[in-house]
Design an enzyme around this catalytic site. Structure first.
Site, PDB file in Angstrom:
ATOM      1  N   GLU A 278       0.869  -1.189   0.000  1.00 20.78           N
ATOM      2  CA  GLU A 278       0.000   0.000   0.000  1.00 20.78           C
ATOM      3  C   GLU A 278       0.900   1.231   0.000  1.00 20.78           C
ATOM      4  O   GLU A 278       1.975   1.215   0.608  1.00 20.78           O
ATOM      5  CB  GLU A 278      -0.928  -0.023   1.232  1.00 20.78           C
ATOM      6  CG  GLU A 278      -1.819   1.187   1.421  1.00 20.78           C
ATOM      7  CD  GLU A 278      -2.699   1.505   0.220  1.00 20.78           C
ATOM      8  OE1 GLU A 278      -3.451   0.651  -0.254  1.00 20.78           O
ATOM      9  OE2 GLU A 278      -2.611   2.649  -0.270  1.00 20.78           O
TER      10      GLU A 278
ATOM     11  N   ASP B  72      -7.147   0.849  -8.225  1.00 17.85           N
ATOM     12  CA  ASP B  72      -7.554   2.116  -8.846  1.00 17.85           C
ATOM     13  C   ASP B  72      -7.799   1.856 -10.338  1.00 17.85           C
ATOM     14  O   ASP B  72      -6.921   1.331 -11.023  1.00 17.85           O
ATOM     15  CB  ASP B  72      -6.459   3.171  -8.660  1.00 17.85           C
ATOM     16  CG  ASP B  72      -6.289   3.549  -7.189  1.00 17.85           C
ATOM     17  OD1 ASP B  72      -7.223   3.290  -6.400  1.00 17.85           O
ATOM     18  OD2 ASP B  72      -5.225   4.093  -6.832  1.00 17.85           O
TER      19      ASP B  72
ATOM     20  N   LYS C 162      -9.715   7.253 -17.200  1.00 14.35           N
ATOM     21  CA  LYS C 162      -9.470   8.147 -18.343  1.00 14.35           C
ATOM     22  C   LYS C 162      -8.460   7.521 -19.308  1.00 14.35           C
ATOM     23  O   LYS C 162      -7.478   6.925 -18.869  1.00 14.35           O
ATOM     24  CB  LYS C 162      -8.936   9.496 -17.851  1.00 14.35           C
ATOM     25  CG  LYS C 162      -9.984  10.323 -17.142  1.00 14.35           C
ATOM     26  CD  LYS C 162      -9.467  11.708 -16.828  1.00 14.35           C
ATOM     27  CE  LYS C 162     -10.534  12.461 -16.069  1.00 14.35           C
ATOM     28  NZ  LYS C 162     -10.004  13.483 -15.189  1.00 14.35           N
TER      29      LYS C 162
ATOM     30  N   ASP D 120     -15.166  -3.480  -9.181  1.00 13.82           N
ATOM     31  CA  ASP D 120     -16.510  -3.018  -9.544  1.00 13.82           C
ATOM     32  C   ASP D 120     -16.482  -2.421 -10.953  1.00 13.82           C
ATOM     33  O   ASP D 120     -17.507  -1.973 -11.446  1.00 13.82           O
ATOM     34  CB  ASP D 120     -16.958  -1.912  -8.581  1.00 13.82           C
ATOM     35  CG  ASP D 120     -16.053  -0.702  -8.720  1.00 13.82           C
ATOM     36  OD1 ASP D 120     -14.823  -0.882  -8.606  1.00 13.82           O
ATOM     37  OD2 ASP D 120     -16.543   0.397  -8.989  1.00 13.82           O
TER      38      ASP D 120
ATOM     39  N   THR E 149     -13.750  -6.761   1.126  1.00 14.64           N
ATOM     40  CA  THR E 149     -12.801  -5.678   1.434  1.00 14.64           C
ATOM     41  C   THR E 149     -13.597  -4.417   1.798  1.00 14.64           C
ATOM     42  O   THR E 149     -14.822  -4.372   1.633  1.00 14.64           O
ATOM     43  CB  THR E 149     -11.919  -5.371   0.221  1.00 14.64           C
ATOM     44  OG1 THR E 149     -12.694  -4.654  -0.745  1.00 14.64           O
ATOM     45  CG2 THR E 149     -11.358  -6.628  -0.411  1.00 14.64           C
ATOM     46  N   GLU E 150     -12.884  -3.356   2.251  1.00  7.76           N
ATOM     47  CA  GLU E 150     -13.577  -2.103   2.582  1.00  7.76           C
ATOM     48  C   GLU E 150     -14.322  -1.554   1.368  1.00  7.76           C
ATOM     49  O   GLU E 150     -15.498  -1.203   1.443  1.00  7.76           O
ATOM     50  CB  GLU E 150     -12.649  -0.972   3.017  1.00  7.76           C
ATOM     51  CG  GLU E 150     -11.610  -1.126   4.038  1.00  7.76           C
ATOM     52  CD  GLU E 150     -10.322  -1.807   3.652  1.00  7.76           C
ATOM     53  OE1 GLU E 150     -10.359  -3.022   3.401  1.00  7.76           O
ATOM     54  OE2 GLU E 150      -9.273  -1.148   3.684  1.00  7.76           O
TER      55      GLU E 150
ATOM     56  N   GLU F  85     -15.223  -3.052  -1.294  1.00 10.25           N
ATOM     57  CA  GLU F  85     -16.262  -3.982  -1.740  1.00 10.25           C
ATOM     58  C   GLU F  85     -17.573  -3.743  -0.979  1.00 10.25           C
ATOM     59  O   GLU F  85     -18.653  -3.716  -1.579  1.00 10.25           O
ATOM     60  CB  GLU F  85     -15.770  -5.419  -1.500  1.00 10.25           C
ATOM     61  CG  GLU F  85     -16.743  -6.483  -1.941  1.00 10.25           C
ATOM     62  CD  GLU F  85     -16.088  -7.857  -1.919  1.00 10.25           C
ATOM     63  OE1 GLU F  85     -14.863  -7.965  -1.674  1.00 10.25           O
ATOM     64  OE2 GLU F  85     -16.809  -8.826  -2.164  1.00 10.25           O
TER      65      GLU F  85
HETATM   66  C1  SAM Z   1      -9.534   1.479  -4.545  1.00 12.46           C
HETATM   67  S1  SAM Z   1      -8.431   1.140  -3.252  1.00 12.46           S
HETATM   68  C2  SAM Z   1      -8.851  -0.525  -2.773  1.00 12.46           C
HETATM   69  C3  SAM Z   1      -8.347  -0.877  -1.407  1.00 12.46           C
HETATM   70  C4  SAM Z   1      -8.653  -2.311  -0.946  1.00 12.46           C
HETATM   71  N1  SAM Z   1      -7.980  -3.282  -1.782  1.00 12.46           N
HETATM   72  C5  SAM Z   1     -10.120  -2.570  -0.938  1.00 12.46           C
HETATM   73  O1  SAM Z   1     -10.591  -3.332  -1.794  1.00 12.46           O
HETATM   74  O2  SAM Z   1     -10.831  -2.034  -0.077  1.00 12.46           O
HETATM   75  C6  SAM Z   1      -6.910   0.892  -4.113  1.00 12.46           C
HETATM   76  C7  SAM Z   1      -5.713   0.969  -3.187  1.00 12.46           C
HETATM   77  O3  SAM Z   1      -4.530   0.711  -3.906  1.00 12.46           O
HETATM   78  C8  SAM Z   1      -3.518   1.601  -3.470  1.00 12.46           C
HETATM   79  N2  SAM Z   1      -2.570   1.722  -4.587  1.00 12.46           N
HETATM   80  C9  SAM Z   1      -2.757   2.398  -5.741  1.00 12.46           C
HETATM   81  N3  SAM Z   1      -1.694   2.251  -6.547  1.00 12.46           N
HETATM   82  C10 SAM Z   1      -0.813   1.463  -5.884  1.00 12.46           C
HETATM   83  C11 SAM Z   1       0.472   0.947  -6.196  1.00 12.46           C
HETATM   84  N4  SAM Z   1       1.060   1.233  -7.356  1.00 12.46           N
HETATM   85  N5  SAM Z   1       1.094   0.178  -5.284  1.00 12.46           N
HETATM   86  C12 SAM Z   1       0.502  -0.111  -4.086  1.00 12.46           C
HETATM   87  N6  SAM Z   1      -0.717   0.351  -3.739  1.00 12.46           N
HETATM   88  C13 SAM Z   1      -1.365   1.117  -4.620  1.00 12.46           C
HETATM   89  C14 SAM Z   1      -4.258   2.876  -3.151  1.00 12.46           C
HETATM   90  O4  SAM Z   1      -3.529   3.720  -2.285  1.00 12.46           O
HETATM   91  C15 SAM Z   1      -5.541   2.356  -2.554  1.00 12.46           C
HETATM   92  O5  SAM Z   1      -5.487   2.224  -1.153  1.00 12.46           O
END
Ligand code: SAM
Length: 218
Positions: free
Chosen positions: A73, A122, A126, A158, A197-198, A200
């Site tokens: 993370e 993420d 775009k 999603d 997950t959160e 989710e």
């Molecule tokens: C949309 S959140 C999902 C978090 C968790 N997996 C969940 O399902 O609740 C995506 C997470 O990936 C992390 N993240 C984004 N790019 C990343 C990277 N290159 N390496 C590690 N973490 C990353 C973000 O900081 C974010 O907390």
């Protein structure tokens, strides 16, 4: 704490991450990280890439004390929230790595990981940002090299477009077999084994479908 205008350390969680160095290891450059004392190759290893605030890791680790869990993370606050959760539950089998998920191969030797999860990455919707998506053919091939002989890679999102792309890349790269697939996880028998997950739970509360694919190495 200093309030000097020259104090550029504006994010209070930077210091808090340092206070949890027993759980969180930080390495934000692309060079070789210090992995000393981190990985015990005599125990199974499960990795969650982009683990957010750690709910998935917490719940999985509570059910499997014989396994070592690692979450990648980048965000300071989410890392601290995760570390606090693991401490609250006295979990000695979870570590957080503050590093880019793309650099996973700097941390683990070949054929060392049992399962890799990418949950709700993420989506970078775009067009000009598509290059930032974690799942690429290159990445999948690298991941396969890190997985054990019977290792698994699981992806949940999603985001329909990212899911379709990931499915295409998984099929094309030829290193994984699909062993579970649904376009509506929460209304599928696959939900019985699912650890939410959160993000989710947030999407579920809004009634959005969750796309899910589970693979094993070929
Ligand atoms: C949309 S959140 C999902 C978090 C968790 N997996 C969940 O399902 O609740 C995506 C997470 O990936 C992390 N993240 C984004 N790019 C990343 C990277 N290159 N390496 C590690 N973490 C990353 C973000 O900081 C974010 O907390």
């Amino acid at each position: 704490m200093s309030r000097s205008p020259f104090n550029l350390n504006l994010n209070p969680y930077v210091t808090k991450v340092q206070q949890h160095s027993d759980i969180i290891r930080t390495h934000l450059t692309d060079g070789s990280p210090d992995t000393a004392g981190l990985i015990n190759l005599s125990r199974p290893i499960i990795v969650d890439l982009g683990c957010g605030a750690g709910n998935f890791l917490r719940d999985y680790a509570l059910s499997a004390p014989e396994i070592d869990f690692f979450g990648f993370e980048l965000r300071y606050k989410r890392l601290v929230k995760g570390a606090l959760k693991f401490k609250k539950h006295h979990l000695a089998n979870v570590r957080l790595i503050q590093a880019r998920a793309e650099n996973i191969a700097l941390w683990f030797p070949p054929a060392s990981i049992r399962e890799v999860y990418i949950n709700f990455p993420d989506p970078w919707p775009k067009k000009r940002h598509l290059k930032h998506r974690l799942i690429t053919t290159d990445f999948l091939v690298r991941l396969r090299g890190l997985l054990e002989e019977k290792g698994q890679f699981v992806f949940k999102t999603d985001h329909r477009d990212y899911f379709d792309l990931a499915k295409t890349l998984i099929d094309e790269c030829g290193v994984f077999d699909v062993i579970g697939y649904t376009e509506d996880l929460h209304n599928s028998p696959l939900d019985e084994q699912n650890i939410p997950t959160e993000f989710e739970l947030l999407f579920k509360s809004k009634g959005y479908p969750v796309y899910y694919i589970k693979t094993k190495v070929r």
